[in-house]
Motif scaffolding. Structure first.
Motif, mmCIF file in Angstrom:
data_model
loop_
_atom_site.group_PDB
_atom_site.id
_atom_site.type_symbol
_atom_site.label_atom_id
_atom_site.label_comp_id
_atom_site.label_asym_id
_atom_site.label_seq_id
_atom_site.Cartn_x
_atom_site.Cartn_y
_atom_site.Cartn_z
ATOM 1 N N ARG A 96 0.831 -1.200 0.000
ATOM 2 C CA ARG A 96 0.000 0.000 0.000
ATOM 3 C C ARG A 96 0.866 1.250 0.000
ATOM 4 O O ARG A 96 0.689 2.153 -0.811
ATOM 5 C CB ARG A 96 -0.923 -0.003 1.211
ATOM 6 N N ASP A 97 1.820 1.302 0.937
ATOM 7 C CA ASP A 97 2.599 2.515 1.093
ATOM 8 C C ASP A 97 3.531 2.787 -0.080
ATOM 9 O O ASP A 97 3.787 3.936 -0.429
ATOM 10 C CB ASP A 97 3.424 2.458 2.384
ATOM 11 N N LEU A 98 4.032 1.752 -0.677
ATOM 12 C CA LEU A 98 5.033 1.954 -1.714
ATOM 13 C C LEU A 98 4.475 1.909 -3.125
ATOM 14 O O LEU A 98 4.856 2.692 -3.982
ATOM 15 C CB LEU A 98 6.143 0.907 -1.585
ATOM 16 N N VAL A 99 3.565 1.006 -3.339
ATOM 17 C CA VAL A 99 3.060 0.842 -4.704
ATOM 18 C C VAL A 99 1.734 1.584 -4.880
ATOM 19 O O VAL A 99 1.573 2.454 -5.742
ATOM 20 C CB VAL A 99 2.851 -0.649 -5.044
ATOM 21 N N TYR A 100 0.797 1.225 -4.023
ATOM 22 C CA TYR A 100 -0.555 1.781 -4.163
ATOM 23 C C TYR A 100 -0.558 3.294 -4.088
ATOM 24 O O TYR A 100 -1.144 3.970 -4.943
ATOM 25 C CB TYR A 100 -1.471 1.179 -3.092
ATOM 26 N N ASN A 101 0.125 3.800 -3.027
ATOM 27 C CA ASN A 101 0.073 5.251 -2.851
ATOM 28 C C ASN A 101 0.651 6.007 -4.035
ATOM 29 O O ASN A 101 0.189 7.086 -4.371
ATOM 30 C CB ASN A 101 0.797 5.656 -1.561
ATOM 31 N N GLU A 102 1.663 5.413 -4.690
ATOM 32 C CA GLU A 102 2.249 6.096 -5.829
ATOM 33 C C GLU A 102 1.333 6.032 -7.043
ATOM 34 O O GLU A 102 1.230 6.972 -7.809
ATOM 35 C CB GLU A 102 3.592 5.446 -6.167
ATOM 36 N N LEU A 103 0.670 4.907 -7.212
ATOM 37 C CA LEU A 103 0.012 4.655 -8.489
ATOM 38 C C LEU A 103 -1.500 4.820 -8.517
ATOM 39 O O LEU A 103 -2.089 4.838 -9.589
ATOM 40 C CB LEU A 103 0.347 3.229 -8.943
ATOM 41 N N HIS A 104 -2.122 4.914 -7.345
ATOM 42 C CA HIS A 104 -3.588 4.781 -7.362
ATOM 43 C C HIS A 104 -4.284 5.819 -8.225
ATOM 44 O O HIS A 104 -5.304 5.554 -8.847
ATOM 45 C CB HIS A 104 -4.190 4.748 -5.947
ATOM 46 N N SER A 105 -3.682 7.017 -8.259
ATOM 47 C CA SER A 105 -4.320 8.059 -9.056
ATOM 48 C C SER A 105 -4.252 7.731 -10.542
ATOM 49 O O SER A 105 -5.227 7.861 -11.280
ATOM 50 C CB SER A 105 -3.644 9.389 -8.752
ATOM 51 N N LYS A 106 -3.056 7.323 -10.983
ATOM 52 C CA LYS A 106 -2.890 6.934 -12.396
ATOM 53 C C LYS A 106 -3.836 5.788 -12.740
ATOM 54 O O LYS A 106 -4.435 5.741 -13.809
ATOM 55 C CB LYS A 106 -1.447 6.456 -12.609
#
Lengths: 743, 263
Positions: free
Chosen positions: A142-152
């Motif tokens: 969540r912190d590393l992948v999701y948070n970076e990409l969720h908007s895209k």
């Protein structure tokens, strides 16, 4: 490879971790899809035991904390080195696919690693109140992948959704998997899904449909627009079923409904040639049903539709009334009354038609029942050519129930019509006026044997009783019963005559005894009857006294019928006339010629009545008497002679009297009754409330009386003033708007 | 009295003239009110009137005088039932009025009747006559005459006018009738409203003669005063939903109809 030894040698952290690392590397290779055999049970055991040992060693070799940290770092390292780069280099759908893969992999990794490190979960995390391994693993992603990409990701998903809306095929399963990530990453809460995806999706959907609606509303007809809307809603629901989370359904539907149906509601319903009004006009039941279905789910959505429905029905009703009014003013009296009957028929048909709409198109919804009721209440209370709707309805009933009436229908059709007429009565505010007209006409039917069918007479009374209560029909029922009793009575009278031949008046006499309270009030003049009739009256009195001494008989000669044998030169003809007419004619048995004044004096009638009688006998169709001078109307200087030359091809003729206009008297009687009713209502209310404000008193009064009529405020005020004068009420000294009951 | 300042002496005199109280009473009341005339009036009017100087015997003699001499044959013939019904009737009343030097249609006779609580106009029973004059504190024609200006002033008092107005209905109507004949009512209204201006009076009378032409009920009579008092002549504060008698509602419609008032 390592071999398992029984003795526990202290494992050093680096050493131990190196070993673990091999396991982790193996796992990574499996996840990357590289050729790597699965873990076997021995390998698994070794890894697990290594952790176990390192955690249960005696200090300073108990490495729980360090292992806990390294567990997390393992994920972090993998994500940074492999996962993120893989994701960053992809876009759109490809990125989505990669993400789904990476998430799936991650979950596997978490599952395996947390099994290896399981011992930490058992004691360490609980003792230190730390997040469990599973959570740690997911949190890393969540912190590393999701948070970076969720908007895209969200943008890519929404783009695909819109693509699908435009009709292109998309990979629904992919979207489902992506959105599952949002849900799972919330770890039990829906927050991530809602904030990072759903809210944007709803905004996008709203603006998508807003654009669509603004062009459709210009180009499409109302039915087409509704079809499209229905289709869109269906598709959006399917969308939810296929890949959105189910909790999105009500929110999404609400947004779509809002953009398509709420924002443009007015424009849609009021579309000139295809809107609600036009659909009603053109009987487009399917479209109207669709309109109901669409607006039913929207808060207050049906109100404008019901309103247009009400206006439409009112307009149709008003048109019928106007038509009848126009015909009446343009034509002679006869056709006018036929038109009025036609009007009632048409109103019944109108009611039937739109009741079907209410039940079928509008699914029996109360709003539409109410709209229909209010519409009918508006035009059903209009006057047509001077007749109130109450009178029209009573006349209509009379026509159905009397012999030779204008309606020739089967028994079933009659029952059905009577049922419908009674339903129409519910819309008429002056029900008491209807009752009085009905009663008057019923009296005529009963007394002159003009009732076509007893069963129908009773049947309508039952229906009226059901709808309006027993008090409404009690007098009428009494009248019908009186007739039945009268027949029995007549039989007794004939028996009496048989047993007392001396009493026989020499004329066939039939007497109908009525109970005063039930029947309309009739004026009765003290006409000087011819001797033969006087004897009849005496004889019947004698008979009646044998049955009961406690009742007083009042004779209503104006309602009687007489059969006279006219001995004319050519041939004898039987004349069926009223008692009064007979009294006039019998005078000519003793004298050939009589002046108006002679007749007036001898019979003791009023001018108005006598003129009417003489006219019917000398100036109408059958001239039994010759008038001198032979003008068209009777004047007080005329003289009359028996017309011995009179003849007709029939052997028996009826000489009718023109009907008296009962309308004025009926209205007067009803007004009088209303005054009493208002008085009674006011007294009843004040007796129970003791003190009451003016407006409340008026509104309660109106409510109490509404079953029978709609009292106007002025009438109520007049009665209140009268009650004050009669010391039933007084105004409060301090506040003249309050009234007090005086016991 | 001589110990008083000139202005205070004047005040005492004024007080006596207007209230009809005795000098002693005036002095007491003014002293107690700190020589403020207005305040003294308030105090005086809120007290029950003393039944002091009126000698009942003298009042009985006065009564008999107006009731008519029963030995006088002409009186007997004219008012022969007078002996049986103990009343001062129309003739006696007109003598009384001329003794007082007032016209019979002067409104002060209404005020006098109110003090007597007389049941009907132009008639006084023994009780009414004697009781009324006692309440006024007089026992002679002269004293009664002196009281006239005081009685006239009572019409200026809001509360008393209200009572007198309401009293007038019962007094002016025919015995045994529940309502007041229209002509009488109009006459009474004109008389009463001469004492306090109501701009719509003439329209009201026109309206009644034009549209109503029937007797006036007690409720309408009483509520009319309220209407005159509370409602602006422009009808700006008239509440159509209010509990006004229907005749007043009709009057308002009439005013709109005849464009006397803008809607």
């Amino acid at each position: 490879s390592l071999s398992f030894k029984m003795e526990r040698k202290t494992i050093d952290l680096d050493q131990g971790w190196d070993y673990m690392q091999t396991g982790i590397t193996k796992l990574k290779r499996i996840l990357e899809g590289l050729p790597e055999p699965q873990f076997d049970s021995e390998q698994y055991m070794m890894l697990y035991t290594t952790i176990y040992n390192m955690c249960t060693q005696k200090p300073p070799h108990d490495y729980s904390q360090q292992l806990y940290d390294k567990y997390r770092e393992a994920f972090e390292e993998y994500i940074h080195s492999t996962v993120l780069p893989a994701l960053r280099e992809k876009h759109d759908e490809y990125m989505l696919r990669e993400l789904v893969k990476r998430w799936s992999n991650h979950k596997v990794m978490v599952r395996w690693l947390s099994r290896f490190f399981y011992y930490l979960d058992r004691y360490f995390i609980a003792r230190r109140s730390l997040p469990p391994l599973n959570e740690v693993g997911l949190t890393c992603f969540r912190d590393l992948v999701y948070n970076e990409l969720h908007s895209k990701v969200k943008d890519a998903v929404i783009a695909l959704v819109d693509k699908e809306r435009e009709g292109e095929q998309i990979d629904r399963a992919l979207l489902k998997n992506v959105l599952d990530i949002y849900v799972e990453i919330g770890m039990g809460q829906m927050e991530r899904y809602e904030e990072d995806f759903e809210s944007f999706m709803l905004l996008d959907s709203a603006s998508y449909y807003s654009r669509k609606a603004s062009s459709w509303i210009q180009e499409d007809s109302c039915p087409d627009y509704m079809l499209k809307s229905e289709e869109c809603l269906k598709k959006e629901r399917e969308r939810v079923a296929h890949y959105l989370h189910s909790s999105s359904e009500p929110k999404l539907v609400e947004k779509v409904q809002h953009e398509l149906l709420v924002v443009y509601a007015n424009q849609l319903l009021e579309k000139e040639h295809s809107g609600c009004r036009a659909l009603l006009r053109d009987d487009k039941v399917d479209d109207l049903s669709r309109m109901y279905r669409l607006y039913h789910k929207i808060v207050k959505g049906l109100e404008p539709v019901a309103n247009i429905f009400k206006q439409h029905v009112t307009a149709e009703g008003n048109a019928l009334v106007q038509q009848a009014e126009d015909t009446a003013t343009n034509h002679a009296a006869n056709t006018a009354s036929v038109q009025e009957q036609v009007l009632i028929r048409k109103v019944i048909e109108l009611h039937d038609k739109y009741m079907v709409y209410v039940v079928e198109c509008f699914q029996n919804h109360t709003l539409f029942h109410k709209a229909l009721k209010e519409a009918f209440e508006i035009f059903c209370n209009k006057t047509v050519a001077g007749s109130s709707s109450a009178e029209l309805l009573a006349t209509f009933c009379d026509n159905i129930l009397k012999k030779g009436g204008s309606e020739k229908l089967s028994d079933e059709a009659i029952e059905d019509t009577l049922e419908k007429v009674v339903k129409l009565l519910a819309y008429i505010s002056d029900k008491d006026l209807f009752a009085e007209f009905y009663r008057k006409k019923l009296a005529r039917r009963l007394l002159f044997d003009r009732s076509a069918n007893d069963d129908h007479e009773r049947s309508i009374l039952t229906k009226l009783k059901q709808q309006c209560g027993g008090q409404f029909t009690s007098k009428m029922e009494g009248m019908v019963t009186d007739l039945t009793l009268a027949r029995e009575n007549q039989n007794s009278f004939e028996e009496y005559l048989g047993n007392n031949p001396a009493a026989n008046p020499g004329i066939d006499l039939t007497v109908t005894v009525l109970t005063t309270g039930f029947w309309p009030s009739y004026k009765s003049f003290d006409i000087n009857l011819p001797a033969e009739m006087v004897k009849c009256v005496e004889v019947f009195k004698g008979f009646y006294e044998t049955k009961t001494k406690h009742r007083k008989l009042t004779w209503i000669y104006s309602l009687g019928t007489c059969h006279l044998n006219g001995k004319f030169d050519t041939k004898p003809i039987e004349l069926v006339v009223s008692t009064y007419q007979a009294a006039v004619l019998l005078l000519f048995n003793t004298t050939d010629k009589l002046s108006y004044t002679d007749i007036l004096t001898q019979l003791n009638l009023s001018h108005e009545d006598l003129v009417r009688l003489l006219h019917s006998l000398s100036c109408a169709r059958y001239k039994i008497l010759l008038k001198e001078p032979s003008t068209k109307t009777v004047s007080q200087s005329d003289s009359f002679e028996f017309n011995s030359k009179f003849t007709d091809r029939m052997r028996r003729i009826k000489i009718p009297l023109p009907p008296v206009d009962e309308r004025k008297k009926v209205v007067e009687d009803v007004d009088k009754d209303r005054r009493y009713a208002i008085d009674a209502a006011i007294v009843r209310i004040m007796k129970s409330r003791k003190v009451l404000g003016h407006q409340q008193l008026v509104s309660e009064c109106v409510e109490q009386l509404s079953r029978m009529f709609k009292p106007d405020i002025k009438a109520i005020k007049k009665r209140m003033e009268d009650l004050i004068t009669r010391d039933y009420l007084e105004r409060d000294k301090e506040n003249p708007n309050m009234f007090r009951y005086l016991a | 009295m001589h110990k008083l300042s000139r202005s205070n002496r004047d005040k005492v005199q004024q007080f006596v003239a207007i209230t009809g109280a005795s000098e002693k009473n005036a002095l007491q009341t003014l002293k107690a009110s700190d020589w403020q005339l207005e305040a003294a009036f308030d105090v005086f009017y809120s007290q029950p009137q003393p039944r002091s100087n009126a000698d009942v015997r003298r009042l009985e003699e006065l009564y008999n005088r107006y009731k008519g001499n029963t030995q006088d044959t002409s009186f007997f013939l004219l008012l022969n039932w007078n002996i049986y019904s103990d009343m001062i009737l129309a003739d006696g009343v007109s003598v009384l009025c001329s003794d007082l030097q007032v016209e019979p249609q002067d409104i002060v006779t209404l005020v006098l009747s109110w003090h007597m609580n007389a049941a009907t106009a132009c008639e006084f029973s023994r009780e009414e006559f004697v009781g009324g004059l006692q309440a006024l504190g007089v026992d002679s024609i002269k004293k009664l005459q002196e009281k006239l200006s005081f009685m006239r002033s009572e019409l200026k008092d809001e509360q008393k006018f209200h009572e007198i107005y309401n009293f007038a209905f019962g007094w002016a109507k025919e015995k045994g009738q529940k309502s007041l004949a229209l002509d009488t009512a109009i006459g009474m209204w004109q008389l009463l409203f001469a004492e306090r201006e109501w701009p719509l009076l003439n329209h009201w009378c026109d309206f009644l003669q034009d549209r109503h032409n029937k007797a006036i009920s007690k409720d309408t009579w009483e509520q009319l005063l309220e209407f005159a008092r509370a409602v602006d002549p422009s009808l700006s504060n008239y509440d159509a939903e209010g509990a006004w008698p229907y005749l007043i509602d009709e009057f308002v419609e009439y005013l709109y109809d005849k464009s006397v008032v803008e809607k």
